[in-house]
Motif scaffolding. Structure first.
Motif, PDB file in Angstrom:
ATOM      1  N   ARG A  71       1.906  13.091  -3.736  1.00  0.00           N
ATOM      2  CA  ARG A  71       3.115  13.113  -2.910  1.00  0.00           C
ATOM      3  C   ARG A  71       3.051  11.924  -1.947  1.00  0.00           C
ATOM      4  NH1 ARG A  71       6.920  16.794  -4.753  1.00  0.00           N
ATOM      5  NH2 ARG A  71       5.857  18.693  -5.354  1.00  0.00           N
ATOM      6  N   THR A  72       3.801  10.890  -2.274  1.00  0.00           N
ATOM      7  CA  THR A  72       3.817   9.685  -1.441  1.00  0.00           C
ATOM      8  C   THR A  72       4.553   9.976  -0.146  1.00  0.00           C
ATOM      9  OG1 THR A  72       3.753   8.278  -3.399  1.00  0.00           O
ATOM     10  CG2 THR A  72       4.506   7.255  -1.346  1.00  0.00           C
ATOM     11  N   ILE A  73       3.932   9.608   0.973  1.00  0.00           N
ATOM     12  CA  ILE A  73       4.554   9.886   2.268  1.00  0.00           C
ATOM     13  C   ILE A  73       4.869   8.632   3.078  1.00  0.00           C
ATOM     14  CG2 ILE A  73       3.601  12.209   2.443  1.00  0.00           C
ATOM     15  CD1 ILE A  73       1.558  10.989   4.424  1.00  0.00           C
ATOM     16  N   ARG A  74       4.294   7.503   2.698  1.00  0.00           N
ATOM     17  CA  ARG A  74       4.543   6.283   3.462  1.00  0.00           C
ATOM     18  C   ARG A  74       4.125   5.075   2.641  1.00  0.00           C
ATOM     19  NH1 ARG A  74       5.766   5.390   8.578  1.00  0.00           N
ATOM     20  NH2 ARG A  74       5.451   7.542   9.173  1.00  0.00           N
ATOM     21  N   PHE A  75       4.740   3.947   2.944  1.00  0.00           N
ATOM     22  CA  PHE A  75       4.368   2.670   2.330  1.00  0.00           C
ATOM     23  C   PHE A  75       4.047   1.672   3.424  1.00  0.00           C
ATOM     24  CE2 PHE A  75       7.365   4.492  -0.776  1.00  0.00           C
ATOM     25  CZ  PHE A  75       6.579   4.469  -1.903  1.00  0.00           C
ATOM     26  N   GLY A  76       3.267   0.682   3.077  1.00  0.00           N
ATOM     27  CA  GLY A  76       3.020  -0.455   3.946  1.00  0.00           C
ATOM     28  C   GLY A  76       3.095  -1.707   3.109  1.00  0.00           C
ATOM     29  N   LEU A 107       0.847  -1.184   0.000  1.00  0.00           N
ATOM     30  CA  LEU A 107       0.000   0.000   0.000  1.00  0.00           C
ATOM     31  C   LEU A 107       0.884   1.235   0.000  1.00  0.00           C
ATOM     32  CD1 LEU A 107      -2.102  -1.164   3.050  1.00  0.00           C
ATOM     33  CD2 LEU A 107      -2.970  -1.112   0.720  1.00  0.00           C
ATOM     34  N   ARG A 108       0.295   2.359  -0.383  1.00  0.00           N
ATOM     35  CA  ARG A 108       0.984   3.627  -0.214  1.00  0.00           C
ATOM     36  C   ARG A 108       0.008   4.637   0.353  1.00  0.00           C
ATOM     37  NH1 ARG A 108       1.162   7.562  -5.179  1.00  0.00           N
ATOM     38  NH2 ARG A 108      -0.735   6.926  -6.254  1.00  0.00           N
ATOM     39  N   VAL A 109       0.565   5.576   1.091  1.00  0.00           N
ATOM     40  CA  VAL A 109      -0.196   6.703   1.610  1.00  0.00           C
ATOM     41  C   VAL A 109       0.323   7.926   0.880  1.00  0.00           C
ATOM     42  CG1 VAL A 109      -0.793   8.070   3.641  1.00  0.00           C
ATOM     43  CG2 VAL A 109      -0.382   5.605   3.882  1.00  0.00           C
ATOM     44  N   TYR A 110      -0.593   8.721   0.345  1.00  0.00           N
ATOM     45  CA  TYR A 110      -0.165   9.935  -0.340  1.00  0.00           C
ATOM     46  C   TYR A 110      -1.173  11.051  -0.128  1.00  0.00           C
ATOM     47  CZ  TYR A 110      -3.348   8.879  -4.281  1.00  0.00           C
ATOM     48  OH  TYR A 110      -4.445   8.627  -5.071  1.00  0.00           O
ATOM     49  N   ASN A 126       3.672  -4.943   8.019  1.00  0.00           N
ATOM     50  CA  ASN A 126       3.656  -3.533   8.421  1.00  0.00           C
ATOM     51  C   ASN A 126       2.270  -3.160   8.909  1.00  0.00           C
ATOM     52  OD1 ASN A 126       5.759  -1.964   5.875  1.00  0.00           O
ATOM     53  ND2 ASN A 126       6.332  -3.056   7.697  1.00  0.00           N
ATOM     54  N   ILE A 127       2.253  -2.169   9.777  1.00  0.00           N
ATOM     55  CA  ILE A 127       0.999  -1.585  10.227  1.00  0.00           C
ATOM     56  C   ILE A 127       0.873  -0.223   9.560  1.00  0.00           C
ATOM     57  CG2 ILE A 127      -0.150  -0.576  12.228  1.00  0.00           C
ATOM     58  CD1 ILE A 127       0.961  -2.947  13.837  1.00  0.00           C
ATOM     59  N   LEU A 128      -0.328   0.082   9.090  1.00  0.00           N
ATOM     60  CA  LEU A 128      -0.572   1.345   8.403  1.00  0.00           C
ATOM     61  C   LEU A 128      -1.860   1.947   8.950  1.00  0.00           C
ATOM     62  CD1 LEU A 128       0.974   2.748   6.085  1.00  0.00           C
ATOM     63  CD2 LEU A 128      -0.711   1.817   4.537  1.00  0.00           C
ATOM     64  N   VAL A 129      -1.848   3.265   9.106  1.00  0.00           N
ATOM     65  CA  VAL A 129      -3.009   3.972   9.642  1.00  0.00           C
ATOM     66  C   VAL A 129      -2.974   5.400   9.109  1.00  0.00           C
ATOM     67  CG1 VAL A 129      -1.772   4.643  11.759  1.00  0.00           C
ATOM     68  CG2 VAL A 129      -4.250   4.513  11.791  1.00  0.00           C
ATOM     69  N   SER A 130      -4.139   5.977   8.899  1.00  0.00           N
ATOM     70  CA  SER A 130      -4.223   7.406   8.608  1.00  0.00           C
ATOM     71  C   SER A 130      -4.230   8.084   9.976  1.00  0.00           C
ATOM     72  CB  SER A 130      -5.503   7.718   7.824  1.00  0.00           C
ATOM     73  OG  SER A 130      -5.610   9.098   7.614  1.00  0.00           O
ATOM     74  N   LEU A 131      -3.041   8.357  10.492  1.00  0.00           N
ATOM     75  CA  LEU A 131      -2.899   8.719  11.905  1.00  0.00           C
ATOM     76  C   LEU A 131      -3.691   9.960  12.286  1.00  0.00           C
ATOM     77  CD1 LEU A 131      -1.622   7.791  14.526  1.00  0.00           C
ATOM     78  CD2 LEU A 131       0.357   9.196  13.996  1.00  0.00           C
ATOM     79  N   ASP A 132      -3.704  10.975  11.434  1.00  0.00           N
ATOM     80  CA  ASP A 132      -4.454  12.177  11.803  1.00  0.00           C
ATOM     81  C   ASP A 132      -5.942  11.880  11.948  1.00  0.00           C
ATOM     82  OD1 ASP A 132      -4.735  11.815   9.042  1.00  0.00           O
ATOM     83  OD2 ASP A 132      -4.719  13.962   8.611  1.00  0.00           O
ATOM     84  N   SER A 133      -6.490  11.100  11.046  1.00  0.00           N
ATOM     85  CA  SER A 133      -7.900  10.738  11.115  1.00  0.00           C
ATOM     86  C   SER A 133      -8.154   9.792  12.294  1.00  0.00           C
ATOM     87  CB  SER A 133      -8.331  10.095   9.797  1.00  0.00           C
ATOM     88  OG  SER A 133      -9.726   9.964   9.738  1.00  0.00           O
TER      89      SER A 133
END
Length: 177
Positions: free
Chosen positions: A57-62, A46-49, A66-73
């Motif tokens: 603008r890609t900011i993170r991969f999973g 996955l990618r977070v952008y 790996n654990i991935l989360v939309s941390l602000d949300s």
């Protein structure tokens, strides 16, 4: 604590609600939506952008384990501009915020674990910001290669180059040198 240790802990406390499969290029989260789930990647990537004008603008991969989360949300329970997209067919385990928060407030050791996770995320973000502000493309590439060599097996050069803020051609030259 390694992500695999964390997921074993999460599985042992039955925090996983369900498993989901996302086909290549489908979205787990879109811009302007809220998402309070934690995702543990079983397979795939996955990618977070975010969108900057008309550019992603890609900011993170999973990827696997790996654990991935939309941390602000996750933290605010409000919509976020982050997009989470499957780069290939991806299977994730879903941990809802409510279950996770009940778990971390169950005892002091769990709360300390949560604080450690947040501290690690802050340190990662600081390192990333320093990289983007002061490091050369070669230094950024070498640090990511040292920290996450599997990334180069799981994710296309195009997305890695975007993450490193360089052209795919520059990344290709760095990989050859």
């Amino acid at each position: 604590m390694k992500p695999t240790d964390l997921i074993e802990l999460i599985e042992s406390h039955q925090l996983i609600e369900k498993e989901l499969i996302f086909e290549r290029h489908t979205f787990l989260k879109t811009a302007g939506s809220s998402d309070t789930n934690i995702y543990f990647v079983e397979e795939g990537s996955l990618r977070v952008y975010v969108m900057d004008k008309n550019e992603e603008r890609t900011i993170r991969f999973g990827y696997k384990k790996n654990i991935l989360v939309s941390l602000d949300s996750f933290l605010t329970e409000k919509p976020s501009e982050f997009v989470i997209q499957a780069l290939k067919k991806t299977r994730v385990k879903v941990i809802p915020k409510k279950r996770f928060m009940e778990f971390i407030h169950r005892d002091e050791a769990n709360l300390k674990l949560w604080v450690k996770i947040l501290e690690d995320l802050v340190i990662q973000q600081i390192e990333r910001e320093k990289d983007l502000l002061i490091a050369s493309p070669k230094e950024r590439y070498e640090r990511v290669l040292r920290r996450s060599p599997i990334l180069f097996q799981e994710v296309s050069n195009r997305h890695i180059a975007n993450y490193l803020r360089m052209t795919p051609e520059t990344l290709s030259r760095l990989k050859k040198s």
